[in-house]
Design a protein around this motif. Structure first.
Motif, short mmCIF file in Angstrom:
data_model
loop_
_atom_site.label_atom_id
_atom_site.label_comp_id
_atom_site.label_asym_id
_atom_site.label_seq_id
_atom_site.Cartn_x
_atom_site.Cartn_y
_atom_site.Cartn_z
N THR A 219 0.87 -1.11 -0.09
CA THR A 219 0.06 0.06 0.00
C THR A 219 0.81 1.27 -0.05
OG1 THR A 219 -0.06 -0.27 2.25
CG2 THR A 219 -1.87 -1.22 1.32
N GLY A 220 0.26 2.34 -0.10
CA GLY A 220 1.05 3.69 0.04
C GLY A 220 1.99 3.86 0.87
N ASP A 221 1.98 3.38 2.12
CA ASP A 221 2.98 3.79 3.00
C ASP A 221 4.13 2.66 3.11
OD1 ASP A 221 1.20 1.60 4.13
OD2 ASP A 221 1.25 2.21 6.04
N VAL A 222 3.99 1.70 2.02
CA VAL A 222 5.20 0.81 2.14
C VAL A 222 6.28 1.19 0.81
CG1 VAL A 222 5.65 -1.76 1.53
CG2 VAL A 222 3.57 -1.17 2.74
N SER A 223 7.50 1.01 1.38
CA SER A 223 8.34 1.42 0.35
C SER A 223 9.76 0.94 0.47
CB SER A 223 8.55 3.02 0.31
OG SER A 223 9.26 3.39 1.67
N GLY A 224 10.93 1.35 -0.22
CA GLY A 224 12.22 0.56 -0.05
C GLY A 224 12.68 1.18 1.30
N LYS A 225 12.21 2.21 1.91
CA LYS A 225 12.80 2.63 3.42
C LYS A 225 12.06 1.80 4.33
CE LYS A 225 14.01 7.51 2.07
NZ LYS A 225 13.46 8.87 2.19
N THR A 226 10.92 1.53 4.34
CA THR A 226 10.24 0.52 5.30
C THR A 226 10.53 -0.76 5.06
OG1 THR A 226 8.23 0.19 3.99
CG2 THR A 226 8.18 2.39 5.39
N HIS A 227 11.01 -1.29 4.01
CA HIS A 227 11.17 -2.67 3.83
C HIS A 227 12.37 -2.75 2.86
CE1 HIS A 227 6.95 -2.60 4.94
NE2 HIS A 227 7.30 -3.76 5.48
N PRO A 228 13.59 -2.62 3.29
CA PRO A 228 14.64 -2.64 2.54
C PRO A 228 15.20 -4.16 2.25
CG PRO A 228 15.09 -2.31 4.98
CD PRO A 228 13.76 -2.09 4.87
N GLY A 229 15.58 -4.15 0.91
CA GLY A 229 15.91 -5.83 0.60
C GLY A 229 14.63 -6.42 0.18
N ALA A 230 13.51 -5.77 0.03
CA ALA A 230 12.18 -6.69 -0.35
C ALA A 230 12.22 -6.98 -1.87
CB ALA A 230 11.04 -5.78 -0.15
N LEU A 231 11.67 -7.95 -1.94
CA LEU A 231 10.98 -8.46 -3.40
C LEU A 231 9.78 -7.96 -3.39
CD1 LEU A 231 11.67 -10.17 -5.89
CD2 LEU A 231 10.63 -11.97 -4.76
N VAL A 232 9.42 -7.40 -4.55
CA VAL A 232 8.21 -7.06 -4.88
C VAL A 232 7.50 -7.54 -6.17
CG1 VAL A 232 6.85 -4.93 -5.51
CG2 VAL A 232 8.59 -4.58 -4.28
N ILE A 233 6.47 -8.41 -6.14
CA ILE A 233 5.98 -9.08 -7.20
C ILE A 233 4.70 -8.28 -7.58
CG2 ILE A 233 4.78 -11.19 -7.98
CD1 ILE A 233 6.21 -12.51 -5.91
N ALA A 234 4.81 -7.74 -8.97
CA ALA A 234 3.64 -7.09 -9.62
C ALA A 234 3.38 -7.55 -10.95
CB ALA A 234 4.03 -5.66 -9.51
N PRO A 235 2.16 -6.99 -11.25
CA PRO A 235 1.88 -7.19 -12.99
C PRO A 235 2.92 -6.79 -13.84
CG PRO A 235 -0.07 -6.75 -11.75
CD PRO A 235 0.81 -6.42 -10.67
N PRO A 236 3.16 -7.33 -14.83
CA PRO A 236 4.15 -6.87 -15.91
C PRO A 236 3.89 -5.36 -16.13
CG PRO A 236 3.46 -8.94 -16.54
CD PRO A 236 2.78 -8.45 -15.43
N SER A 237 2.70 -4.76 -16.14
CA SER A 237 2.31 -3.68 -16.61
C SER A 237 2.82 -2.55 -15.41
CB SER A 237 0.76 -3.50 -16.77
OG SER A 237 0.18 -3.72 -15.70
N ALA A 238 3.25 -2.82 -14.37
CA ALA A 238 3.60 -2.06 -13.37
C ALA A 238 5.06 -1.73 -13.45
CB ALA A 238 3.36 -2.76 -12.00
N LEU A 239 5.68 -2.56 -14.38
CA LEU A 239 7.14 -2.35 -14.32
C LEU A 239 7.51 -0.99 -14.92
CD1 LEU A 239 8.53 -5.43 -15.67
CD2 LEU A 239 8.42 -4.77 -13.18
N GLY A 240 8.36 -0.08 -14.59
CA GLY A 240 8.41 1.26 -15.21
C GLY A 240 7.53 2.20 -14.84
N SER A 241 6.44 1.99 -13.98
CA SER A 241 5.49 2.81 -13.84
C SER A 241 5.70 3.73 -12.57
CB SER A 241 4.18 2.10 -13.29
OG SER A 241 4.19 1.31 -12.33
N ALA A 242 4.91 4.82 -12.31
CA ALA A 242 5.04 5.70 -11.13
C ALA A 242 4.68 4.74 -9.92
CB ALA A 242 4.06 6.77 -11.24
N TRP A 243 4.04 3.73 -9.92
CA TRP A 243 3.80 2.86 -8.70
C TRP A 243 5.14 2.17 -8.31
CZ3 TRP A 243 4.47 -2.35 -7.76
CH2 TRP A 243 3.79 -2.92 -6.66
N ALA A 244 5.71 1.64 -9.32
CA ALA A 244 7.16 1.26 -8.86
C ALA A 244 8.06 1.95 -8.69
CB ALA A 244 7.52 0.20 -10.54
N ALA A 245 8.16 3.41 -8.99
CA ALA A 245 9.27 4.21 -8.56
C ALA A 245 8.97 4.69 -7.29
CB ALA A 245 8.79 5.51 -9.66
#
Length: 336
Positions: A219-245
């Motif tokens: 969700t919106g409060d989850v990021s690389g800062k809150t969860h360093p070293g995470a693996l994010v699994i997302a639909p292919p359409s999310a790659l390169g998107s603002a959501w991924a950024a």
């Protein structure tokens, strides 16, 4: 008088006239038998649906209020004198081949399938038949998959390196099937975060009893800062998107059989490509067809012309079944 074929091919889909039902029809019909819940096979607008117990919950989640009848693998359902049963296809949890029998004559519609067990989906089971309708998504000799263990090791190495270098790992995988296969195949070295589409289907599969590791909806409060070293699994359409950024420093990857094609890898830009498919490769297609014992083979979806020519050279009575659906690389099942 000659008996009419058990199945025919129409502008709405594969049709059983005696049973008066269609298999994975692409236009609305009164009665549809569905192999699995991917949207290019389970479409809205049908009067009644018949599918496996494992397919129904996700299909209902996607299609809303529909009339669904379910059957267990191997359970026979009589439809106007035609004996219909489902058998594991190995494509994703709940996916099935459809077996039809009339007076000792047996036809099987494969739906989408793979022959390598993945530890999550019910493993593919060859079904003896006289006629086999097979997908050929990857029906060229160039498509030969490495083992899942080998690809999982590659992904684990990529994830570990990103974590060491302070990056989140974002991998594109289809929300139903491929995403959960990755979860089950990888040994977590950090938190696994999921896009909402992935989390929704994962939750449904967990409720059905499929063993999947703990994940966290990103969700919106989850990021690389809150969860360093995470693996994010997302639909292919999310790659390169603002959501991924919003995850901050990251490395992106795409898991698909299409990553075996250099041109498609290039179109994915900076994303790392891992060749992992939920469809049978060239050896898998040939192995599956031989195991059925079928003399008649109909090919559909994918490299139909090349594969049909190959089957004819091997002595099969083979022909192409044309469909109006786009190639798998251009559908939501494109993370094949």
């Amino acid at each position: 008088m000659p008996t009419a074929p058990l199945l025919t091919f129409t502008d709405k889909g594969i049709y059983c006239a005696e049973g008066d039902f269609f298999i994975d029809p692409w236009r609305p019909v009164p009665r549809a038998v569905i192999t699995h819940a991917h949207s290019d096979h389970a479409r809205p607008g049908h009067g009644q649906y018949l599918c496996t117990i494992g397919t129904a919950p996700v299909m209902q989640h996607r299609l809303g209020e529909i009339a669904v009848q379910t059957a267990a693998y191997g359970e026979a359902v009589q439809i106007n004198g035609i004996r219909v049963s489902f058998h594991p296809a190995g494509h994703l949890p709940g996916s099935a081949q459809v077996r039809l029998e009339r007076g000792g004559e047996v036809w099987v519609v494969s739906g989408d399938y793979k022959v390598e067990p993945d530890g999550l989906a019910e493993p593919f089971e060859p079904v003896p038949c006289h006629a086999f309708i097979t997908e050929t998504t990857f029906g060229l000799p160039v498509f030969r998959w490495q083992s899942q263990e080998a690809v999982a090791a590659q992904i684990m190495g990529w994830w570990a390196q990103n974590a060491r270098e302070g990056r989140v790992s974002v991998i594109g995988a289809y929300a139903l099937g491929k995403a959960q296969r990755l979860m089950a195949a990888l040994t977590p070295i950090g938190p696994i975060l999921t896009h909402g589409a992935v989390e929704a289907t994962t939750r449904i599969l967990r409720q059905q009893g499929y063993a999947l590791p703990e994940t966290l909806h990103a969700t919106g409060d989850v990021s690389g800062k809150t969860h360093p070293g995470a693996l994010v699994i997302a639909p292919p359409s999310a790659l390169g998107s603002a959501w991924a950024a919003r995850f901050g420093p990251r490395s992106e990857a795409f898991a698909s059989g299409w990553m075996a094609i250099r041109g498609i890898r290039r179109r994915r830009g900076n994303a790392t490509g891992f060749v992992l498919s939920d469809h049978a490769d060239w050896p898998g297609l040939n192995t599956a067809i031989r195991a059925t014992g079928a003399s008649r083979v109909f090919v559909t979806h994918g490299y139909t012309s090349a594969f049909c020519t190959w089957l004819l050279e091997q002595g099969y009575d083979a022909q192409i079944v044309a469909t109006p659906m786009p190639p798998a690389a251009d559908t939501e099942d494109g993370a094949a």
